[in-house]
Design a protein around this motif. Structure first.
Motif, PDB file in Angstrom:
ATOM      1  N   SER A 112       0.813  -1.214   0.000  1.00 53.54           N
ATOM      2  CA  SER A 112       0.000   0.000   0.000  1.00 53.54           C
ATOM      3  C   SER A 112       0.850   1.270   0.000  1.00 53.54           C
ATOM      4  O   SER A 112       0.368   2.346  -0.349  1.00 53.54           O
ATOM      5  N   LYS A 113       2.137   1.138   0.395  1.00 55.85           N
ATOM      6  CA  LYS A 113       3.028   2.287   0.443  1.00 55.85           C
ATOM      7  C   LYS A 113       3.786   2.502  -0.866  1.00 55.85           C
ATOM      8  O   LYS A 113       4.579   3.432  -0.972  1.00 55.85           O
ATOM      9  N   LEU A 114       3.545   1.648  -1.854  1.00 55.59           N
ATOM     10  CA  LEU A 114       4.310   1.729  -3.106  1.00 55.59           C
ATOM     11  C   LEU A 114       4.185   3.094  -3.748  1.00 55.59           C
ATOM     12  O   LEU A 114       5.165   3.675  -4.184  1.00 55.59           O
ATOM     13  N   GLY A 115       2.968   3.617  -3.795  1.00 57.91           N
ATOM     14  CA  GLY A 115       2.749   4.889  -4.477  1.00 57.91           C
ATOM     15  C   GLY A 115       3.433   6.072  -3.818  1.00 57.91           C
ATOM     16  O   GLY A 115       3.704   7.079  -4.472  1.00 57.91           O
ATOM     17  N   THR A 116       3.746   5.961  -2.523  1.00 61.49           N
ATOM     18  CA  THR A 116       4.376   7.081  -1.837  1.00 61.49           C
ATOM     19  C   THR A 116       5.891   6.994  -1.822  1.00 61.49           C
ATOM     20  O   THR A 116       6.560   7.972  -1.530  1.00 61.49           O
ATOM     21  N   HIS A 117       6.442   5.809  -2.142  1.00 61.43           N
ATOM     22  CA  HIS A 117       7.899   5.640  -2.116  1.00 61.43           C
ATOM     23  C   HIS A 117       8.486   5.345  -3.493  1.00 61.43           C
ATOM     24  O   HIS A 117       9.664   5.576  -3.716  1.00 61.43           O
ATOM     25  N   ALA A 118       7.697   4.816  -4.399  1.00 61.32           N
ATOM     26  CA  ALA A 118       8.153   4.580  -5.769  1.00 61.32           C
ATOM     27  C   ALA A 118       7.220   5.348  -6.684  1.00 61.32           C
ATOM     28  O   ALA A 118       6.011   5.331  -6.503  1.00 61.32           O
ATOM     29  N   ALA A 119       7.783   6.033  -7.639  1.00 63.40           N
ATOM     30  CA  ALA A 119       6.962   6.893  -8.483  1.00 63.40           C
ATOM     31  C   ALA A 119       6.116   6.075  -9.451  1.00 63.40           C
ATOM     32  O   ALA A 119       6.646   5.481 -10.385  1.00 63.40           O
ATOM     33  N   PRO A 120       4.794   6.032  -9.251  1.00 62.32           N
ATOM     34  CA  PRO A 120       3.928   5.300 -10.179  1.00 62.32           C
ATOM     35  C   PRO A 120       3.673   6.144 -11.413  1.00 62.32           C
ATOM     36  O   PRO A 120       2.549   6.589 -11.666  1.00 62.32           O
ATOM     37  N   GLY A 143      20.513   0.180 -11.126  1.00 62.73           N
ATOM     38  CA  GLY A 143      21.188   0.724 -12.295  1.00 62.73           C
ATOM     39  C   GLY A 143      20.274   0.873 -13.496  1.00 62.73           C
ATOM     40  O   GLY A 143      20.488   1.747 -14.344  1.00 62.73           O
ATOM     41  N   ALA A 144      19.248   0.019 -13.579  1.00 63.66           N
ATOM     42  CA  ALA A 144      18.323   0.064 -14.715  1.00 63.66           C
ATOM     43  C   ALA A 144      17.143   1.000 -14.471  1.00 63.66           C
ATOM     44  O   ALA A 144      16.253   1.096 -15.317  1.00 63.66           O
ATOM     45  N   GLY A 145      17.130   1.666 -13.330  1.00 68.83           N
ATOM     46  CA  GLY A 145      16.052   2.604 -13.057  1.00 68.83           C
ATOM     47  C   GLY A 145      14.779   1.960 -12.564  1.00 68.83           C
ATOM     48  O   GLY A 145      13.692   2.528 -12.699  1.00 68.83           O
ATOM     49  N   CYS A 146      14.905   0.771 -11.979  1.00 66.76           N
ATOM     50  CA  CYS A 146      13.737   0.058 -11.459  1.00 66.76           C
ATOM     51  C   CYS A 146      13.115   0.856 -10.308  1.00 66.76           C
ATOM     52  O   CYS A 146      13.820   1.461  -9.504  1.00 66.76           O
ATOM     53  N   ASP A 147      11.784   0.833 -10.233  1.00 63.94           N
ATOM     54  CA  ASP A 147      11.083   1.643  -9.237  1.00 63.94           C
ATOM     55  C   ASP A 147      11.028   1.004  -7.853  1.00 63.94           C
ATOM     56  O   ASP A 147      10.928   1.704  -6.847  1.00 63.94           O
ATOM     57  N   ALA A 148      11.044  -0.343  -7.779  1.00 66.95           N
ATOM     58  CA  ALA A 148      10.942  -1.009  -6.483  1.00 66.95           C
ATOM     59  C   ALA A 148      11.302  -2.473  -6.625  1.00 66.95           C
ATOM     60  O   ALA A 148      11.233  -3.049  -7.722  1.00 66.95           O
ATOM     61  N   LEU A 149      11.688  -3.072  -5.501  1.00 67.86           N
ATOM     62  CA  LEU A 149      11.946  -4.506  -5.425  1.00 67.86           C
ATOM     63  C   LEU A 149      10.836  -5.123  -4.580  1.00 67.86           C
ATOM     64  O   LEU A 149      10.539  -4.639  -3.485  1.00 67.86           O
ATOM     65  N   LEU A 150      10.217  -6.187  -5.091  1.00 68.35           N
ATOM     66  CA  LEU A 150       9.104  -6.850  -4.406  1.00 68.35           C
ATOM     67  C   LEU A 150       9.556  -8.234  -3.962  1.00 68.35           C
ATOM     68  O   LEU A 150       9.978  -9.051  -4.777  1.00 68.35           O
ATOM     69  N   MET A 174      19.998  -0.006  -0.298  1.00 66.45           N
ATOM     70  CA  MET A 174      19.586   0.993   0.684  1.00 66.45           C
ATOM     71  C   MET A 174      18.944   2.201   0.012  1.00 66.45           C
ATOM     72  O   MET A 174      18.321   3.033   0.675  1.00 66.45           O
ATOM     73  N   GLN A 175      19.064   2.292  -1.305  1.00 61.93           N
ATOM     74  CA  GLN A 175      18.614   3.484  -2.012  1.00 61.93           C
ATOM     75  C   GLN A 175      17.339   3.268  -2.827  1.00 61.93           C
ATOM     76  O   GLN A 175      16.942   4.142  -3.589  1.00 61.93           O
ATOM     77  N   MET A 176      16.704   2.106  -2.672  1.00 64.04           N
ATOM     78  CA  MET A 176      15.491   1.862  -3.434  1.00 64.04           C
ATOM     79  C   MET A 176      14.418   1.258  -2.549  1.00 64.04           C
ATOM     80  O   MET A 176      14.724   0.590  -1.549  1.00 64.04           O
ATOM     81  N   PRO A 177      13.148   1.467  -2.881  1.00 65.73           N
ATOM     82  CA  PRO A 177      12.055   0.902  -2.083  1.00 65.73           C
ATOM     83  C   PRO A 177      12.060  -0.624  -2.153  1.00 65.73           C
ATOM     84  O   PRO A 177      12.202  -1.199  -3.233  1.00 65.73           O
ATOM     85  N   VAL A 178      11.896  -1.271  -0.998  1.00 65.54           N
ATOM     86  CA  VAL A 178      11.771  -2.727  -0.931  1.00 65.54           C
ATOM     87  C   VAL A 178      10.395  -3.030  -0.337  1.00 65.54           C
ATOM     88  O   VAL A 178      10.113  -2.673   0.804  1.00 65.54           O
ATOM     89  N   ILE A 179       9.555  -3.672  -1.124  1.00 68.96           N
ATOM     90  CA  ILE A 179       8.195  -3.996  -0.709  1.00 68.96           C
ATOM     91  C   ILE A 179       8.157  -5.455  -0.292  1.00 68.96           C
ATOM     92  O   ILE A 179       8.529  -6.341  -1.071  1.00 68.96           O
ATOM     93  N   GLN A 180       7.728  -5.717   0.937  1.00 68.68           N
ATOM     94  CA  GLN A 180       7.601  -7.096   1.410  1.00 68.68           C
ATOM     95  C   GLN A 180       6.126  -7.460   1.506  1.00 68.68           C
ATOM     96  O   GLN A 180       5.329  -6.723   2.070  1.00 68.68           O
TER      97      GLN A 180
END
Length: 247
Positions: A80-88, A115-122, A144-150
């Motif tokens: 539910s936090k994806l939209g606030t931490h990764a740009a949809p 490096g590829a500009g991925c928005d988040a790791l799930l 440490m620099q990208m959103p990690v969604i669990q």
């Protein structure tokens, strides 16, 4: 980060901090051990039982009292936090890992994803290596620099993303479609499975498309981290081209 000892681990589980994994010696007994296990189950924390002869090796030194817990140094977010931490945004890429249990592969994938500009790791809460210092080191610190969604259930999470307009694309070596023939959508979730078994059946059935990486010279397969890198940068190449063309 690892917390050891019965009372510290119980206090940790009773807090709001995300716990990656609980390790309990098979010969550990007592009321507090029962409370720890019950609390871990309530929070749906992965529980690993450790044989007595392996306790010191796995849990390390110190007064561990037959119990230890891994706490992620990375802030783990809910879907539910994806939209606030990764740009949809109009063009987006999410990397989803289904049952990838090798921490070095997860770290390498995170490095490529960044490096590829991925928005988040799930990642799933279970059937995945916990996000530890080993994973962060393998990512060269970039995790440490990208959103990690669990998520607690990968197939349910992917279904939810589909409802939000994301297309789900899985990597499968037996697929008839090459990644070079695939018409990449504006927003895509790339799903990688474990080495050997690949994507699980429920997750596979959730995918809109399955892609293979064409290989030559009798090479049967790539490691999951190498395959993820190929797919991520192909998606990035297409995304850059679409952005330059204005869609």
């Amino acid at each position: 980060m690892r917390v050891i000892g019965r009372k510290p681990v119980l206090e940790l589980l009773q807090s709001d901090r995300p716990v990656q994994r609980l390790m309990v010696a098979t010969n550990a007994q007592g009321r507090i051990i029962g409370d720890i296990i019950n609390e871990a189950k309530r929070r749906q924390v992965r529980i690993d039982r450790v044989a007595p002869q392996q306790v010191s090796k796995i849990m390390g030194g110190g007064n561990h009292q037959g119990v230890a817990a891994d706490v992620s140094p990375v802030q783990l977010l809910s879907l539910s936090k994806l939209g606030t931490h990764a740009a949809p945004v109009e063009y987006g890429v999410i990397m989803a890992l289904d049952s990838v249990t090798d921490p070095h592969h997860i770290g390498a994938i995170a490095r490529s994803a960044r490096g590829a500009g991925c928005d988040a790791l799930l990642i799933p809460a279970r059937r995945s290596a916990p996000i530890t210092d080993t994973v962060i080191k393998a990512s060269a610190g970039l995790l440490m620099q990208m959103p990690v969604i669990q998520v607690s259930n990968m197939s349910d999470a992917l279904s939810s993303l589909k409802k939000d307009g994301w297309w789900i694309t899985g990597a499968a070596g037996e697929s008839g479609m090459s990644l070079y023939d695939y018409e990449w959508p504006d927003r895509v979730v790339i799903v990688m499975g474990s080495e050997g078994k690949g994507i699980g059946d429920r997750v596979r059935n959730t995918c809109d498309s399955l892609l293979r990486i064409p290989l030559e010279n009798n090479v049967e397969s790539l490691s999951v981290s190498a395959a993820a890198s190929v797919l991520l940068f192909e998606a990035a190449r297409v995304r850059i081209r679409m952005q330059n063309q204005g869609g």
